[in-house]
Design a protein around this motif. Structure first.
Motif: not given
Length: 84
Positions: A52-71
């Motif tokens: 909600k605070e960062f919008g599309t910038a954080y959404f793009d980050y979520k696409k690139k970086v996994p939540a818990f298990i590194p790729n």
């Protein structure tokens, strides 16, 4: 934060796994899945707030970086300034 979005929770879960091996009691066996569930749920709530605070910038980050298990192979992380 370049490899996983929630390194603090991964660390905490790894500590809890250590407790399971060190003190395999009924309490640790019962609390482990409960605490993992609680921290995963907390991470999701935090992500809602940050989205909600960062919008599309954080959404793009979520696409690139996994939540818990590194790729490690496909992280696409490139550091500038001495580390590569």
């Amino acid at each position: 934060y370049a490899y996983v979005r929630h390194p603090q929770y991964i660390g905490f879960i790894l500590v809890m796994v250590g407790f399971l091996f060190m003190w395999p009691t009924l309490t640790t066996l019962v609390m482990f899945p409960i605490l993992v569930f609680v921290y995963i749920r907390l991470a999701k709530r935090e992500e809602e707030i940050v989205t909600k605070e960062f919008g599309t910038a954080y959404f793009d980050y979520k696409k690139k970086v996994p939540a818990f298990i590194p790729n490690w192979r496909n992280s696409g992380v490139h550091f500038s300034g001495g580390i590569s």
